[in-house]
Design an enzyme around this catalytic site. Structure first.
Site, PDB file in Angstrom:
ATOM      1  N   GLU A  96       3.178  -4.502   8.499  1.00 22.01           N
ATOM      2  CA  GLU A  96       3.057  -5.483   9.584  1.00 22.01           C
ATOM      3  C   GLU A  96       4.376  -6.233   9.752  1.00 22.01           C
ATOM      4  OE1 GLU A  96      -0.612  -7.776   9.304  1.00 22.01           O
ATOM      5  OE2 GLU A  96      -1.772  -5.965   9.687  1.00 22.01           O
ATOM      6  N   GLU A 125      -4.761   0.464   8.153  1.00 21.59           N
ATOM      7  CA  GLU A 125      -5.722  -0.633   7.960  1.00 21.59           C
ATOM      8  C   GLU A 125      -6.713  -0.596   9.111  1.00 21.59           C
ATOM      9  OE1 GLU A 125      -4.250  -4.578   6.995  1.00 21.59           O
ATOM     10  OE2 GLU A 125      -2.558  -3.696   5.901  1.00 21.59           O
TER      11      GLU A 125
HETATM   12  O1  AHR Z   1      -6.164  -6.450   4.743  1.00 21.28           O
HETATM   13  C1  AHR Z   1      -5.824  -7.803   4.715  1.00 21.28           C
HETATM   14  C2  AHR Z   1      -4.526  -8.074   5.444  1.00 21.28           C
HETATM   15  O2  AHR Z   1      -4.667  -7.776   6.793  1.00 21.28           O
HETATM   16  C3  AHR Z   1      -3.359  -7.246   5.009  1.00 21.28           C
HETATM   17  O3  AHR Z   1      -2.730  -7.736   3.892  1.00 21.28           O
HETATM   18  C4  AHR Z   1      -2.462  -7.306   6.196  1.00 21.28           C
HETATM   19  O4  AHR Z   1      -1.639  -6.178   6.315  1.00 21.28           O
HETATM   20  C5  AHR Z   1      -3.424  -7.461   7.359  1.00 21.28           C
HETATM   21  O5  AHR Z   1      -3.023  -8.466   8.204  1.00 21.28           O
END
Ligand code: AHR
Length: 556
Positions: free
Chosen positions: A231, A354
């Site tokens: 991110e 994710e």
């Molecule tokens: O999964 C939790 C968080 O969500 C992670 O650390 C981040 O990459 C995302 O914003």
């Protein structure tokens, strides 16, 4: 690619047979029409139809699509995965045994570690070498309001007891490939090269190989897959796409030693629909002819419903969450389209590292398990819908990681000291496991639209069914999600170009759309398997309301 045909297309192709067909259940005298079904024209015997085009392969479903994510966050690593060698909780070298036993059957393709946002604050050198000498550090998440309010709880700090060697042992125990995320925000590229050397340099060849051996692993870990930051538009540095492209080149191009493993670099892609991030990064990388170094482009998408509740929701929130999850389809195709404008041969694949349903923290198993939400049958549908989307786009999606494995966002497991359970989402991964490595087949789904009104008074609609199919060595797996919270649907399933000699169905559903497993009642939501009559080329099947189903067919 699979297409979802509209109800009208389905009826048009069925029109010739209407006279011979029975009136569907919902049109029979006395039937109470569902307020949420939009049915403009009478259907035939079946309410819906699925065509599996066995002669139209989409691509191989990468086992890595069935990947997981373990971050040093709340109760994920400490207590979730790691209980310690001296713990009374059954463990394998400190790793929770119940977790290992439950993970093996789902064949985890890949496991991402150590974050997430945590990765860009993590120094891998803290987690290697003698256990006694490892520094204790403040965790990236320490100042999250919900943890801070609890005082100096252990979850705000990191003992570094679980480091690189421990993670690799975990991967070996459960049979998953490691995917490591490098720190771009707070460490130089040199530290990344050293981590690659620590993991992959041959036995006895370097000082770092000797350090690895002192930690119990003489042989290299052969880590292929490396994320370059996380991110990077946010917690990973707040870069512009152009700035991040420069960082990516510094980290991943030229002499990162390969040690014969075939390194695969993944760049931190967009959040949701941020196509500008994708376009501007790709343009910048292409300017310097570095597209060849970019194996994967990481997309993140968390779904949610406005009321935010993990367990306490109504039909509206049911639909809202499923609609939010369904955005995955358009995100995959939209970013793929932008990538193709610059990477015309599509050398770089999508990595959705994710994804999952993110609810508020009102149902946490323990307050220190940051984001440690409960998981219901509704979340199981999110998993089914999302995995089906990835299967259908097997030509585009090379890897995906549900967030996160245990005690966190959309977890497969909840654990608290000696208590452990599998969530409904776990069952979906188990039911879908045979898709891994199989050939995705073009699958057309035609089903009624479900209409509902969202909280803003807007009329919304969703297809009732979704699914995907794959085949390997004469075994066909069709997985289907019925989004209707209360109605079953009768479906005609046609195998185009094949016939089946045997079939069985495994179904995950519950009469209560809020049903979930607890430590007191861990089997509230669990799948049921039944054998079906030999179906031939066509099969009629009734998919229960609020369900995920896996139909296993043996082809003639
Ligand atoms: O999964 C939790 C968080 O969500 C992670 O650390 C981040 O990459 C995302 O914003």
């Amino acid at each position: 690619m699979s297409t979802s045909r509209s109800r009208r297309d389905f009826l048009a192709t069925s029109a010739g047979a209407v006279g011979a067909l029975a009136v569907p259940a919902w049109l029979r005298p006395g039937a109470v029409p569902s307020p949420t079904l939009v049915r403009s024209t009478p259907a035939r015997l079946a309410d819906a139809r699925i065509d599996i085009l066995t002669g139209e392969p989409v691509g191989t479903i990468a086992p890595e699509i069935y990947g997981h994510f373990v971050e040093h966050l709340g109760g994920v690593v400490y207590d979730g995965v790691w209980v310690g060698e001296d713990s009374a909780i059954p463990n394998v070298g400190g790793i929770r045994k119940a977790l290992v036993d439950a993970m093996r059957p789902i064949r985890p393709g890949v496991i991402r570690w150590p974050g997430g946002c945590f990765a860009d604050a993590y120094d891998w050198r803290d987690g290697v070498g003698s256990v006694g000498g490892r520094p204790k550090r403040t965790n990236f998440w320490a100042d999250d309001r919900r943890l801070r309010d609890l005082g100096d709880v252990p979850a705000r700090f990191d003992s570094n007891r679980f480091g690189t060697n421990e993670f690799m042992r975990f991967c070996r125990l459960v049979g998953g490939q490691p995917y490591l995320a490098a720190n771009v925000r707070t460490l130089p590229a040199r530290a990344f090269f050293d981590w690659v050397e620590y993991c992959n340099s041959p036995r006895g060849s370097t000082t770092l190989a000797e350090l690895r051996e002192a930690g119990g692993d003489a042989e290299p870990f052969a880590v292929r897959t490396w994320g370059v930051g996380n991110e990077s538009w946010g917690c990973g540095g707040n870069f512009t796409p152009e700035e991040y492209a420069a960082e990516f080149r510094r980290f991943a191009t030229w002499a990162v030693p390969d040690y014969g493993v075939g390194l695969r670099f993944i760049a931190a892609g967009p959040s949701g629909n941020d196509r500008a991030w994708t376009r501007r990064f790709f343009e910048k990388i292409a300017e310097r002819n570095e597209l060849g170094r970019l194996w994967g482009w990481a997309l993140h998408h968390y779904c949610s419903s406005p009321n935010g509740e993990a367990v306490d929701y109504d039909d509206t929130a049911w639909y809202e969450l499923l609609a939010s999850a369904d955005r995955m389809e358009s995100l995959v195709t939209a970013h793929w389209g932008v990538m193709g404008e610059i990477d015309r041969q599509h050398r770089t694949k999508l990595v959705v590292d994710e994804w999952g349903a993110w609810h508020s923290m009102t149902t946490n198993v323990r307050p220190t398990d940051l984001f440690g939400q409960q998981s219901t049958i509704r979340d199981a549908l999110v998993a089914g819908l999302t995995l089906d989307t990835f299967n259908r786009h097997a030509d585009k999606v090379a890897m995906a990681n549900i967030a996160q494995l245990v005690n966190c966002i959309q977890s497969l497991f909840l654990a608290a000291e000696d208590r452990f359970l599998v969530t409904p989402t776990y069952h979906v991964f188990r039911m879908y496991a045979a898709h891994q490595g199989a050939t995705s087949l073009r699958t057309e789904v035609a089903s009624p639209d479900l209409a509902w009104t969202d909280r803003d008074g807007e009329a919304r609609a969703l297809g009732m069914l979704d699914g995907s199919a794959s085949v390997r060595e004469g075994a066909l797996l069709l997985t289907v999600t019925n989004r209707h919270p209360t109605e079953a649907v009768e479906v005609e399933i046609a195998l185009r170009g094949a016939a089946a000699t045997a079939a069985r169905a495994t179904t995950l559903t519950h009469a209560d759309i809020r049903a979930h497993n607890t430590f007191e009642a861990p089997e509230t939501v669990r799948p049921v398997t039944t054998s079906l009559d030999a179906p031939g080329a066509t099969l009629m099947y009734r998919f229960p309301a609020a369900s995920v189903t896996a139909l296993e067919l043996t082809l003639a």
